[in-house]
Design a protein around this motif. Structure first.
Motif, PDB file in Angstrom:
ATOM      1  N   PRO A 896      18.013  -9.247  10.278  1.00  0.00           N
ATOM      2  CA  PRO A 896      18.194 -10.284   9.251  1.00  0.00           C
ATOM      3  C   PRO A 896      17.018 -11.250   9.130  1.00  0.00           C
ATOM      4  O   PRO A 896      16.609 -11.596   8.022  1.00  0.00           O
ATOM      5  CB  PRO A 896      19.461 -11.005   9.718  1.00  0.00           C
ATOM      6  N   ALA A 897      16.430 -11.643  10.251  1.00  0.00           N
ATOM      7  CA  ALA A 897      15.341 -12.615  10.186  1.00  0.00           C
ATOM      8  C   ALA A 897      14.113 -12.008   9.491  1.00  0.00           C
ATOM      9  O   ALA A 897      13.512 -12.636   8.602  1.00  0.00           O
ATOM     10  CB  ALA A 897      14.981 -13.088  11.588  1.00  0.00           C
ATOM     11  N   ARG A 898      13.755 -10.789   9.880  1.00  0.00           N
ATOM     12  CA  ARG A 898      12.596 -10.150   9.263  1.00  0.00           C
ATOM     13  C   ARG A 898      12.882  -9.787   7.812  1.00  0.00           C
ATOM     14  O   ARG A 898      11.986  -9.827   6.961  1.00  0.00           O
ATOM     15  CB  ARG A 898      12.206  -8.899  10.065  1.00  0.00           C
ATOM     16  N   ARG A 899      14.141  -9.429   7.519  1.00  0.00           N
ATOM     17  CA  ARG A 899      14.471  -9.109   6.135  1.00  0.00           C
ATOM     18  C   ARG A 899      14.315 -10.349   5.249  1.00  0.00           C
ATOM     19  O   ARG A 899      13.766 -10.291   4.144  1.00  0.00           O
ATOM     20  CB  ARG A 899      15.905  -8.594   6.048  1.00  0.00           C
ATOM     21  N   ASN A 900      14.777 -11.488   5.764  1.00  0.00           N
ATOM     22  CA  ASN A 900      14.647 -12.734   4.987  1.00  0.00           C
ATOM     23  C   ASN A 900      13.185 -13.118   4.801  1.00  0.00           C
ATOM     24  O   ASN A 900      12.782 -13.585   3.722  1.00  0.00           O
ATOM     25  CB  ASN A 900      15.399 -13.858   5.681  1.00  0.00           C
ATOM     26  N   LYS A 901      12.376 -12.908   5.860  1.00  0.00           N
ATOM     27  CA  LYS A 901      10.958 -13.249   5.745  1.00  0.00           C
ATOM     28  C   LYS A 901      10.267 -12.344   4.723  1.00  0.00           C
ATOM     29  O   LYS A 901       9.446 -12.813   3.921  1.00  0.00           O
ATOM     30  CB  LYS A 901      10.292 -13.106   7.112  1.00  0.00           C
ATOM     31  N   LEU A 902      10.600 -11.026   4.735  1.00  0.00           N
ATOM     32  CA  LEU A 902      10.007 -10.097   3.762  1.00  0.00           C
ATOM     33  C   LEU A 902      10.391 -10.493   2.340  1.00  0.00           C
ATOM     34  O   LEU A 902       9.530 -10.494   1.431  1.00  0.00           O
ATOM     35  CB  LEU A 902      10.476  -8.675   4.072  1.00  0.00           C
ATOM     36  N   THR A 903      11.628 -10.858   2.138  1.00  0.00           N
ATOM     37  CA  THR A 903      12.081 -11.271   0.799  1.00  0.00           C
ATOM     38  C   THR A 903      11.356 -12.516   0.346  1.00  0.00           C
ATOM     39  O   THR A 903      10.949 -12.640  -0.821  1.00  0.00           O
ATOM     40  CB  THR A 903      13.591 -11.516   0.822  1.00  0.00           C
ATOM     41  N   ASP A 904      11.125 -13.423   1.271  1.00  0.00           N
ATOM     42  CA  ASP A 904      10.433 -14.678   0.919  1.00  0.00           C
ATOM     43  C   ASP A 904       8.966 -14.399   0.561  1.00  0.00           C
ATOM     44  O   ASP A 904       8.425 -14.985  -0.396  1.00  0.00           O
ATOM     45  CB  ASP A 904      10.533 -15.645   2.093  1.00  0.00           C
ATOM     46  N   LEU A 905       8.308 -13.513   1.318  1.00  0.00           N
ATOM     47  CA  LEU A 905       6.908 -13.192   1.023  1.00  0.00           C
ATOM     48  C   LEU A 905       6.775 -12.518  -0.342  1.00  0.00           C
ATOM     49  O   LEU A 905       5.857 -12.826  -1.120  1.00  0.00           O
ATOM     50  CB  LEU A 905       6.338 -12.274   2.116  1.00  0.00           C
ATOM     51  N   SER A 910       5.300 -13.024  -6.271  1.00  0.00           N
ATOM     52  CA  SER A 910       5.704 -12.903  -7.672  1.00  0.00           C
ATOM     53  C   SER A 910       5.752 -14.240  -8.397  1.00  0.00           C
ATOM     54  O   SER A 910       5.592 -14.306  -9.621  1.00  0.00           O
ATOM     55  CB  SER A 910       7.074 -12.225  -7.757  1.00  0.00           C
ATOM     56  N   VAL A 911       5.930 -15.319  -7.665  1.00  0.00           N
ATOM     57  CA  VAL A 911       6.101 -16.631  -8.294  1.00  0.00           C
ATOM     58  C   VAL A 911       4.781 -17.389  -8.424  1.00  0.00           C
ATOM     59  O   VAL A 911       4.496 -18.014  -9.459  1.00  0.00           O
ATOM     60  CB  VAL A 911       7.132 -17.475  -7.499  1.00  0.00           C
ATOM     61  N   LEU A 912       3.920 -17.331  -7.380  1.00  0.00           N
ATOM     62  CA  LEU A 912       2.694 -18.124  -7.391  1.00  0.00           C
ATOM     63  C   LEU A 912       1.716 -17.589  -8.448  1.00  0.00           C
ATOM     64  O   LEU A 912       1.643 -16.391  -8.721  1.00  0.00           O
ATOM     65  CB  LEU A 912       2.038 -18.085  -6.009  1.00  0.00           C
ATOM     66  N   SER A 913       0.988 -18.499  -8.990  1.00  0.00           N
ATOM     67  CA  SER A 913      -0.023 -18.133 -10.015  1.00  0.00           C
ATOM     68  C   SER A 913      -1.249 -17.501  -9.355  1.00  0.00           C
ATOM     69  O   SER A 913      -1.430 -17.578  -8.135  1.00  0.00           O
ATOM     70  CB  SER A 913      -0.418 -19.367 -10.819  1.00  0.00           C
ATOM     71  N   ASN A 914      -2.133 -16.903 -10.214  1.00  0.00           N
ATOM     72  CA  ASN A 914      -3.347 -16.263  -9.691  1.00  0.00           C
ATOM     73  C   ASN A 914      -4.262 -17.280  -9.039  1.00  0.00           C
ATOM     74  O   ASN A 914      -4.976 -16.967  -8.076  1.00  0.00           O
ATOM     75  CB  ASN A 914      -4.069 -15.535 -10.814  1.00  0.00           C
ATOM     76  N   ILE A 915      -4.266 -18.469  -9.583  1.00  0.00           N
ATOM     77  CA  ILE A 915      -5.150 -19.511  -9.029  1.00  0.00           C
ATOM     78  C   ILE A 915      -4.687 -19.862  -7.624  1.00  0.00           C
ATOM     79  O   ILE A 915      -5.490 -19.976  -6.696  1.00  0.00           O
ATOM     80  CB  ILE A 915      -5.144 -20.753  -9.943  1.00  0.00           C
ATOM     81  N   GLU A 916      -3.385 -20.023  -7.486  1.00  0.00           N
ATOM     82  CA  GLU A 916      -2.839 -20.375  -6.160  1.00  0.00           C
ATOM     83  C   GLU A 916      -3.045 -19.236  -5.176  1.00  0.00           C
ATOM     84  O   GLU A 916      -3.359 -19.464  -4.001  1.00  0.00           O
ATOM     85  CB  GLU A 916      -1.349 -20.695  -6.277  1.00  0.00           C
ATOM     86  N   LEU A 917      -2.888 -18.002  -5.657  1.00  0.00           N
ATOM     87  CA  LEU A 917      -3.075 -16.874  -4.747  1.00  0.00           C
ATOM     88  C   LEU A 917      -4.521 -16.671  -4.356  1.00  0.00           C
ATOM     89  O   LEU A 917      -4.827 -16.070  -3.322  1.00  0.00           O
ATOM     90  CB  LEU A 917      -2.531 -15.596  -5.395  1.00  0.00           C
ATOM     91  N   SER A 918      -5.442 -17.152  -5.182  1.00  0.00           N
ATOM     92  CA  SER A 918      -6.888 -16.995  -4.886  1.00  0.00           C
ATOM     93  C   SER A 918      -7.420 -18.103  -3.997  1.00  0.00           C
ATOM     94  O   SER A 918      -8.584 -18.079  -3.612  1.00  0.00           O
ATOM     95  CB  SER A 918      -7.675 -16.951  -6.206  1.00  0.00           C
ATOM     96  N   THR A 919      -6.596 -19.040  -3.740  1.00  0.00           N
ATOM     97  CA  THR A 919      -7.017 -20.176  -2.911  1.00  0.00           C
ATOM     98  C   THR A 919      -7.374 -19.686  -1.509  1.00  0.00           C
ATOM     99  O   THR A 919      -6.622 -18.906  -0.902  1.00  0.00           O
ATOM    100  CB  THR A 919      -5.910 -21.232  -2.837  1.00  0.00           C
ATOM    101  N   ILE A 920      -8.540 -20.156  -1.024  1.00  0.00           N
ATOM    102  CA  ILE A 920      -9.008 -19.765   0.315  1.00  0.00           C
ATOM    103  C   ILE A 920      -8.303 -20.624   1.338  1.00  0.00           C
ATOM    104  O   ILE A 920      -8.303 -21.857   1.239  1.00  0.00           O
ATOM    105  CB  ILE A 920     -10.547 -19.909   0.433  1.00  0.00           C
ATOM    106  N   THR A 921      -7.700 -19.969   2.318  1.00  0.00           N
ATOM    107  CA  THR A 921      -6.982 -20.696   3.367  1.00  0.00           C
ATOM    108  C   THR A 921      -7.923 -21.051   4.489  1.00  0.00           C
ATOM    109  O   THR A 921      -9.125 -20.744   4.454  1.00  0.00           O
ATOM    110  CB  THR A 921      -5.848 -19.820   3.902  1.00  0.00           C
ATOM    111  N   SER A 922      -7.376 -21.674   5.507  1.00  0.00           N
ATOM    112  CA  SER A 922      -8.180 -22.101   6.663  1.00  0.00           C
ATOM    113  C   SER A 922      -8.707 -20.920   7.454  1.00  0.00           C
ATOM    114  O   SER A 922      -9.653 -21.049   8.234  1.00  0.00           O
ATOM    115  CB  SER A 922      -7.335 -23.000   7.590  1.00  0.00           C
TER     116      SER A 922
END
Length: 972
Positions: A896-905, A910-922
């Motif tokens: 259940p925990a991994r299933r919930n994490k996969l669903t969230d990812l 699918s929800v975040l925009s291209n700009i947000e997805l292109s953001t460079i992380t730390s």
């Protein structure tokens, strides 16, 4: 239409009724009912017969059929059910002109009429003519010559409308003839000698006219009885008859009487030339009583032909009822009479008097005016149970209304109280009057207890009756009265019931106490009285009343010192607290224990356990054990603590507590602490066993360890203190105290801690204490053998400086050898780790140059669609999956925990925009790359065909239950 004179006469009848005189009877006044019925008992009504052609001379009524003979030679007939259809027939032309009508006789059903005539001249011949109800023509009956018929005995069982059946005819000379007439048979009227048989002669040759004949069957047998009367005698005959065509031959009855003297008759002297016999029939048309008119009076009796108790008499209770005197009538004897169930109606020429058969008193008198003429006859229609009075000019009908209404008074005056109550017809006012009179009579005769029983059924004043019995000092009768009165009271009369219960209890206790004081407690009288008292206490009303007055009754019994009945009463009332208290008060401790055992009431055990444990500890504990888990041991502690602290009480308390702990696993800390205290004070060995059973885990022990340790220190129980200190984790103190007991105990304590370092320290403490004290080299060596945690170098400082190293050469060499072995072992492990690291680096280098070729024709292992059409995963094992196919297949099997994490990812991608997805992380990577890597870690962590998932699902079917129907259809 009734004349004014007739109306006046009917209205005045009530004033002519004599009052029944008897002594006054007064009820208590509680019953408010009308004691007298004002409805006339005998009321007459005149019939409207305006078409009569002459004065009436004779009359007969049967089955609502009226026949009147008139002076002009006509016969008037009338069906009373059709009063407008009367008819007159001339009878005089069927007889000789010089004949005189002497009597008319109508059968019980009114079908057959006989008219008897006597000659007016000396040489004339008596005549008899017959008329059927459905005929207008008289028939001459050719009877034997010179036979004058004076009475006819009809066959009451005959139902024929044409035939009379066998009948008896009496003559003026005393001859008794048997005959039968049939309206449809002419020969019966012509050849008379064949159908007329003389069967007996009353008086044995003496002319004695027969005035009455009655014959009837005895029940349903072939036996008949016959009553025949003359002016001075009453004859009785009984015997078997021969039946022919269901008709009796009455002649056979007289065969035994032909050869014996006439003795079976009742004779009453009389100067009258006439008499009359009447029977009264019950509702089943069976003869019940008879009456015979004579000059001195009416002879009356009860018919009882079936019993034959007296062979010479067919009746019982024969009595002569005198005629009433003091009237204005000229003659003393009546001309005729009618018998009812309880009265006789006497007919004089100008009046009718009614006399009671029981009291022989005149109860009614009805005078007739001269306008109606003289009374000719009074008859009773036996079938319809009506009474008719006939004068010269009129016919009157008497209506009898409840003639039994005053019988209760008459029977009561005769002291026949049961019969009097029977005729009260459940009228409570009458019954009360009778009961009062009967009770007063019994009281006067000294039958006090019977009198009390009846007084209890009356409404007479309660105080008056009680005083009557107290004045004559009849307490037994008073008890009977109070007991029966208690039965009659309703439950709403709580005050009176309470008073009766208390009073009766006092009477019983006083009598029992008197018998005990006089030494008669073993007599039958005492036991019977005690039994009656116990029955009284079990009375439902008494039991219910005791709930309200038990304290008063308890005090009453206590004041009499009657402990035995007090205990019985508390048991009856289920007042178990008082039951046990009374047993204890009597020092009957075993009875108290047995009572508690049967009651199954724990609260009473808790209440009385202190006293019972103090006085009878062994039986008490045995009973407590028998109650098992129904008792709470913690609630019994006060009883145990209050006992004497001697061996007998302590032993029994320990026995109960051990039973409770052993069988019911009680966890109550107070119970365990108390038992531990008793062990510490009285049984040290048991204390040791108890502590061992409880174990060495402080979490699971049920007693207070700190309290136990303090208690054991007070009692100087060193071994127990050692175990308790170890239980609390006071290892140093435990070992130190154990060394004072023995070295073995100290060693066992040192081996208990889980920490090896702590064990080592405790062993060092033991070694230091022992070596410092003894400086024993062998003992030091044994320590090294028992505990592997101690080395030679650890115990060397405990020896004194005078000890040389030669004594430790072997242990020291052994220690050095062990250290050398440890060093070599560590070198081997280091070399093995370096070789493994080199192999891993080589493998990583080889994977950098490894590649896999994907052909255009390769398909997804799950959906069999070309692999290159969509993003896919390629595993080293060679299996290939589209990313979405693998995700769909993997998702249900994830935790259940991994299933919930996969669903969230997936949702973030699918929800975040291209700009947000292109953001460079730390990490220096775009957010999209990080999310995809995490999804890959979850989905592609292993091949679903070669990894652990395939191993885990080895026991699952290839086709699920949900898909079975679908697969079956596909295969079809």
């Amino acid at each position: 239409m009734t004349s004014i004179f007739d109306q006046y006469e009917q209205a005045s009848q009530g004033s002519q009724r004599p009052k029944h005189v008897t002594e006054p009877m007064v009820s208590s006044g509680y019953i408010n009912m009308q004691l007298e019925d004002n409805t006339p008992m005998f009321a007459k009504k005149k019939m409207m017969l305006n078409n009569l052609s002459d004065l009436i001379t004779h009359a007969a009524v049967s089955n609502d059929y009226l026949v009147l003979a008139m002076a002009n030679g006509n016969l008037f007939r009338l069906d009373l059910k059709r009063p407008d259809c009367g008819e007159e027939i001339q009878y005089s032309k069927f007889v000789q002109p010089n004949s005189k009508l002497t009597g008319i006789f109508l059968d019980p059903l009114g079908h057959h009429l006989l008219m008897a005539f006597s000659p007016r001249v000396k040489d004339g011949n008596p005549e008899l003519i017959y008329l059927n109800q459905k005929s207008l023509k008289f028939k001459q009956v050719n009877k034997p010559k010179n036979v004058e018929v004076t009475e006819v005995g009809w066959n009451w069982e005959n139902r024929s409308e044409t035939s009379t059946g066998p009948i008896l005819l009496g003559t003026s000379q005393g001859h008794l003839l048997e005959s039968e007439l049939d309206a449809e048979s002419e020969k019966m009227f012509i050849a008379s000698h064949q159908y007329w048989r003389e069967i007996f002669h009353i008086g044995k040759g003496t002319d004695m006219p027969i005035t009455g004949i009655q014959f009837h069957r005895v029940n349903n047998t072939n036996k008949y009885f016959i009553f025949i009367t003359t002016p001075t005698r009453l004859y009785q005959f009984i015997g078997d008859t021969l039946m022919k065509d269901d008709k009796p031959s009455l002649q056979t009855i007289f065969h035994p009487y032909l050869t014996i003297p006439e003795t079976g008759y009742q004779e009453i002297p009389s100067n009258l030339k006439y008499s009359k016999l009447q029977f009264f029939f019950d509702k089943n048309e069976a003869p019940k009583t008879f009456a015979w008119l004579t000059e001195p009076g009416i002879f009356y009796g009860q018919l009882d032909p079936s019993s034959q108790q007296n062979s010479n008499s067919l009746f019982t209770q024969g009595a002569l009822i005198s005629y009433p005197t003091g009237g204005e009538e000229k003659e003393n004897a009546p001309l005729s009479f009618v018998l009812t169930e309880f009265h006789v109606l006497l007919m004089y020429s100008d009046r009718v008097k009614v006399v009671s058969l029981l009291s022989q008193e005149l109860v009614f008198e009805d005078k007739y005016s001269e306008a109606h003429g003289k009374l000719k006859n009074i008859v009773r229609d036996t079938k319809k149970r009506t009474i008719w009075a006939i004068t010269d000019k009129s016919v009157f009908r008497y209506k009898v209304v409840r003639e039994e209404r005053n019988l209760w008074i008459i029977y009561s005056d005769k002291e026949q109280f049961d019969l009097a109550k029977e005729y009260c017809y459940n009228n409570p006012a009458y019954i009360d009057i009778i009961n009062v009179k009967q009770a007063e009579l019994l009281f006067t005769k000294g039958e006090y207890e019977k009198s009390a029983e009846i007084f209890a059924e009356t409404q007479k004043s309660f105080e008056t009756i009680c005083l009557k019995f107290l004045e004559v000092d009849e307490t037994n009768a008073l008890k009977v009265y109070l007991s029966n009165r208690l039965d009659t009271l309703k439950e709403d009369d709580k005050t009176l019931i309470s008073m009766l219960v208390i009073w009766m209890t006092e009477l019983y206790l006083s009598k029992l106490g008197l018998l005990r004081r006089t030494g008669k407690q073993d007599t039958e009288e005492y036991h019977q009285l005690q039994s009656n008292f116990e029955v009284f206490l079990l009375h439902p009303k008494v039991c219910k009343c005791m709930q309200h007055v038990k304290s008063v009754v308890y005090d009453l019994m206590a004041s009499h010192g009657d402990k035995q009945n007090l205990i019985k009463l508390t048991i009856i009332n289920e007042d178990y607290e008082n039951v046990v208290a009374q047993y204890i008060y009597k020092k009957s401790y075993l009875e108290a224990i047995e009572t508690l055992k049967t009651l199954k009431k724990p609260e009473l055990f808790y209440q009385f356990a202190p006293v019972l444990m103090e006085e009878c500890p062994k039986h008490t504990v045995t009973t407590l054990i028998s109650q098992g888990s129904s008792l709470s041991a913690s609630k019994l502690l006060p009883a145990f603590l209050s006992c004497r602290n001697d061996e007998a009480h302590v032993t029994e308390i320990i026995r109960y507590l051990e039973f409770i702990l052993q069988h019911y696993n009680v966890k109550d800390k107070a119970i365990h602490n108390y038992l531990l205290t008793l062990y510490a004070e009285h049984d040290h060995d048991a204390l040791t066993r108890y502590l061992a059973r409880q174990g060495q885990n402080v979490v699971y022990v049920n007693y207070d360890v700190h309290y136990a340790l303090r208690l054991c220190r007070e009692k100087n129980l060193s071994e127990a203190c050692v175990k308790l200190s170890a239980l609390l984790g006071l290892w140093d103190s435990a070992v130190e105290l154990a060394l004072q007991v023995n070295i073995g105990l100290a060693k066992s304590i040192a081996a208990m801690p889980e920490s090896e370092e702590l064990q080592r320290q405790l062993w060092l403490n033991i070694a230091e204490s022992v070596i410092t004290k003894n400086q024993d080299m062998k003992e030091a060596m044994s320590f090294l053998e028992e505990c592997q945690l101690i080395k030679i170098e650890d115990i060397l400082p405990f020896f004194s400086d005078v000890v040389t190293i030669d004594h430790f050469r072997q242990p020291i060499c052994q220690s050095l050898q062990e250290n050398n072995n440890e060093i070599n072992k560590m070198k081997a492990e280091m070399e093995e780790a370096m070789a493994s690291a080199e192999y891993v680096r080589a493998e990583i280098q080889s994977f950098r140059n490894r590649s896999v070729s994907v052909l255009v024709s390769d398909v997804c292992c799950l959906c069999d669609i070309a692999l290159l059409l969509r993003p896919f995963y390629l595993f080293p094992c060679g299996h290939k999956f589209h990313s979405d196919c693998l995700t769909a297949e993997t998702l249900p099997i994830l935790k259940p925990a991994r299933r919930n994490k996969l669903t969230d990812l997936q949702r973030q991608l699918s929800v975040l925009s291209n700009i947000e997805l292109s953001t460079i992380t730390s990490n220096g990577l775009p957010l999209r790359e990080i999310l995809r890597n995490e999804i890959d870690d979850i989905v592609a962590s292993e091949c679903i065909f070669c990894g652990e998932y395939m191993i885990n699902c080895i026991d699952k079917p290839f086709i699920s239950d949900e898909d079975w129907d679908r697969v079956m259809k596909e295969w079809e």
